[in-house]
Design a protein around this motif. Structure first.
Motif, PDB file in Angstrom:
ATOM      1  N   LYS A 296       0.835  -1.204   0.000  1.00  0.00           N
ATOM      2  CA  LYS A 296       0.000   0.000   0.000  1.00  0.00           C
ATOM      3  C   LYS A 296       0.869   1.253   0.000  1.00  0.00           C
ATOM      4  O   LYS A 296       0.624   2.197  -0.759  1.00  0.00           O
ATOM      5  N   SER A 297       1.897   1.266   0.820  1.00  0.00           N
ATOM      6  CA  SER A 297       2.799   2.415   0.892  1.00  0.00           C
ATOM      7  C   SER A 297       3.582   2.597  -0.402  1.00  0.00           C
ATOM      8  O   SER A 297       3.744   3.717  -0.898  1.00  0.00           O
ATOM      9  N   THR A 298       4.057   1.482  -0.971  1.00  0.00           N
ATOM     10  CA  THR A 298       4.812   1.534  -2.226  1.00  0.00           C
ATOM     11  C   THR A 298       3.922   2.029  -3.356  1.00  0.00           C
ATOM     12  O   THR A 298       4.336   2.855  -4.172  1.00  0.00           O
ATOM     13  N   ARG A 299       2.684   1.551  -3.405  1.00  0.00           N
ATOM     14  CA  ARG A 299       1.736   1.998  -4.442  1.00  0.00           C
ATOM     15  C   ARG A 299       1.520   3.511  -4.342  1.00  0.00           C
ATOM     16  O   ARG A 299       1.535   4.214  -5.347  1.00  0.00           O
ATOM     17  N   LYS A 300       1.328   4.003  -3.133  1.00  0.00           N
ATOM     18  CA  LYS A 300       1.115   5.439  -2.928  1.00  0.00           C
ATOM     19  C   LYS A 300       2.338   6.233  -3.396  1.00  0.00           C
ATOM     20  O   LYS A 300       2.197   7.262  -4.061  1.00  0.00           O
ATOM     21  N   THR A 301       3.526   5.746  -3.067  1.00  0.00           N
ATOM     22  CA  THR A 301       4.766   6.411  -3.492  1.00  0.00           C
ATOM     23  C   THR A 301       4.884   6.412  -5.009  1.00  0.00           C
ATOM     24  O   THR A 301       5.225   7.439  -5.618  1.00  0.00           O
ATOM     25  N   MET A 302       4.595   5.276  -5.644  1.00  0.00           N
ATOM     26  CA  MET A 302       4.677   5.170  -7.108  1.00  0.00           C
ATOM     27  C   MET A 302       3.664   6.089  -7.785  1.00  0.00           C
ATOM     28  O   MET A 302       3.978   6.725  -8.792  1.00  0.00           O
ATOM     29  N   GLU A 303       2.445   6.142  -7.253  1.00  0.00           N
ATOM     30  CA  GLU A 303       1.430   7.017  -7.828  1.00  0.00           C
ATOM     31  C   GLU A 303       1.867   8.473  -7.758  1.00  0.00           C
ATOM     32  O   GLU A 303       1.678   9.238  -8.702  1.00  0.00           O
ATOM     33  N   GLN A 304       2.500   8.853  -6.632  1.00  0.00           N
ATOM     34  CA  GLN A 304       2.992  10.223  -6.493  1.00  0.00           C
ATOM     35  C   GLN A 304       4.141  10.482  -7.458  1.00  0.00           C
ATOM     36  O   GLN A 304       4.220  11.552  -8.063  1.00  0.00           O
ATOM     37  N   ASP A 305       5.042   9.511  -7.629  1.00  0.00           N
ATOM     38  CA  ASP A 305       6.134   9.661  -8.601  1.00  0.00           C
ATOM     39  C   ASP A 305       5.575   9.897 -10.005  1.00  0.00           C
ATOM     40  O   ASP A 305       6.040  10.783 -10.726  1.00  0.00           O
ATOM     41  N   LEU A 306       4.589   9.097 -10.399  1.00  0.00           N
ATOM     42  CA  LEU A 306       3.990   9.266 -11.724  1.00  0.00           C
ATOM     43  C   LEU A 306       3.347  10.647 -11.863  1.00  0.00           C
ATOM     44  O   LEU A 306       3.486  11.301 -12.905  1.00  0.00           O
ATOM     45  N   ALA A 307       2.654  11.099 -10.835  1.00  0.00           N
ATOM     46  CA  ALA A 307       2.025  12.424 -10.866  1.00  0.00           C
ATOM     47  C   ALA A 307       3.089  13.516 -10.990  1.00  0.00           C
ATOM     48  O   ALA A 307       2.915  14.478 -11.758  1.00  0.00           O
ATOM     49  N   ASP A 308       4.183  13.368 -10.246  1.00  0.00           N
ATOM     50  CA  ASP A 308       5.263  14.363 -10.292  1.00  0.00           C
ATOM     51  C   ASP A 308       5.941  14.394 -11.662  1.00  0.00           C
ATOM     52  O   ASP A 308       6.229  15.470 -12.196  1.00  0.00           O
ATOM     53  N   ILE A 309       6.197  13.217 -12.240  1.00  0.00           N
ATOM     54  CA  ILE A 309       6.825  13.143 -13.567  1.00  0.00           C
ATOM     55  C   ILE A 309       5.892  13.767 -14.606  1.00  0.00           C
ATOM     56  O   ILE A 309       6.330  14.550 -15.456  1.00  0.00           O
ATOM     57  N   ALA A 310       4.603  13.439 -14.533  1.00  0.00           N
ATOM     58  CA  ALA A 310       3.633  13.985 -15.483  1.00  0.00           C
ATOM     59  C   ALA A 310       3.572  15.509 -15.373  1.00  0.00           C
ATOM     60  O   ALA A 310       3.609  16.210 -16.405  1.00  0.00           O
ATOM     61  N   ALA A 311       3.504  16.032 -14.171  1.00  0.00           N
ATOM     62  CA  ALA A 311       3.422  17.487 -13.981  1.00  0.00           C
ATOM     63  C   ALA A 311       4.642  18.191 -14.566  1.00  0.00           C
ATOM     64  O   ALA A 311       4.519  19.214 -15.249  1.00  0.00           O
ATOM     65  N   GLU A 312       5.821  17.647 -14.325  1.00  0.00           N
ATOM     66  CA  GLU A 312       7.050  18.283 -14.846  1.00  0.00           C
ATOM     67  C   GLU A 312       7.137  18.149 -16.359  1.00  0.00           C
ATOM     68  O   GLU A 312       7.535  19.103 -17.045  1.00  0.00           O
ATOM     69  N   ALA A 313       6.753  17.010 -16.910  1.00  0.00           N
ATOM     70  CA  ALA A 313       6.785  16.833 -18.372  1.00  0.00           C
ATOM     71  C   ALA A 313       5.808  17.802 -19.036  1.00  0.00           C
ATOM     72  O   ALA A 313       6.125  18.409 -20.068  1.00  0.00           O
ATOM     73  N   GLU A 314       4.629  17.949 -18.452  1.00  0.00           N
ATOM     74  CA  GLU A 314       3.645  18.866 -19.006  1.00  0.00           C
ATOM     75  C   GLU A 314       4.115  20.310 -18.894  1.00  0.00           C
ATOM     76  O   GLU A 314       3.929  21.108 -19.819  1.00  0.00           O
ATOM     77  N   ARG A 315       4.774  20.644 -17.791  1.00  0.00           N
ATOM     78  CA  ARG A 315       5.318  21.996 -17.618  1.00  0.00           C
ATOM     79  C   ARG A 315       6.382  22.269 -18.677  1.00  0.00           C
ATOM     80  O   ARG A 315       6.382  23.307 -19.328  1.00  0.00           O
ATOM     81  N   ARG A 316       7.298  21.303 -18.876  1.00  0.00           N
ATOM     82  CA  ARG A 316       8.381  21.486 -19.845  1.00  0.00           C
ATOM     83  C   ARG A 316       7.853  21.538 -21.277  1.00  0.00           C
ATOM     84  O   ARG A 316       8.395  22.269 -22.108  1.00  0.00           O
ATOM     85  N   ALA A 317       6.819  20.735 -21.563  1.00  0.00           N
ATOM     86  CA  ALA A 317       6.276  20.704 -22.925  1.00  0.00           C
ATOM     87  C   ALA A 317       5.492  21.974 -23.227  1.00  0.00           C
ATOM     88  O   ALA A 317       5.264  22.318 -24.378  1.00  0.00           O
ATOM     89  N   GLY A 318       5.051  22.634 -22.150  1.00  0.00           N
ATOM     90  CA  GLY A 318       4.418  23.875 -22.088  1.00  0.00           C
ATOM     91  C   GLY A 318       3.462  24.463 -22.908  1.00  0.00           C
ATOM     92  O   GLY A 318       3.068  25.348 -23.393  1.00  0.00           O
TER      93      GLY A 318
END
Length: 154
Positions: A132-154
């Motif tokens: 459960k903890s690992t899943r939560k961490t992975m979901e947050q990693d994916l959200a963080d990567i998506a947010a930064e990729a979208e920001r950079r693609a701008g």
């Protein structure tokens, strides 16, 4: 333990790949990463190694990570080993058919075959909590990567 998660990203695969493989900036991109120490300077490629410090289960954990495979901008495999447990994370980036973005998929596995018996017993007892903890961490990693990729693609 095996986990498989995916997330749509409103950015092209090259933008997602650029964030995913920007290890020196991981502590700025990923909210769960406290620090990164590069061990093998140079480009992101098989054999590239770093130490990553995260907060896990309320404590700081520092693990050495290594790129096992990289096929830009489509997939990469990252491995780590700690206390006899082997960890493997495979990221894949697939472009949307309509060109609207990408799908980022993360498959994570932990294998305790070489871990001491006590570690295997603890993992069996705590497996649900750890998953459960690992899943939560992975979901947050994916959200963080998506947010930064979208920001950079701008």
């Amino acid at each position: 333990m095996q986990l498989d998660l995916s997330r749509h990203v409103a950015a092209d695969p090259d933008s997602v790949w650029a964030v995913l493989t920007d290890i020196p900036a991981a502590h700025e991109t990923l909210s769960g990463v406290l620090a990164v120490e590069i061990l093998t300077p140079g480009p992101y490629q098989p054999g590239f190694r770093w130490k990553e410090t995260r907060k896990m289960f309320g404590m700081k954990a520092r693990e050495e990570m290594m790129v096992q495979a990289a096929e830009p901008p489509h997939s990469t495999t990252i491995v780590a080993e700690s206390g006899g447990t082997e960890y493997k994370t495979v990221f894949t980036v697939t472009p949307d058919a309509d060109g609207s973005g990408s799908t980022l998929r993360m498959r994570f596995g932990a294998e305790t075959a070489h871990a001491p018996a006590i570690s295997r017993v603890v993992m069996a007892l705590m497996g649900g909590v750890a998953e459960k903890s690992t899943r939560k961490t992975m979901e947050q990693d994916l959200a963080d990567i998506a947010a930064e990729a979208e920001r950079r693609a701008g």
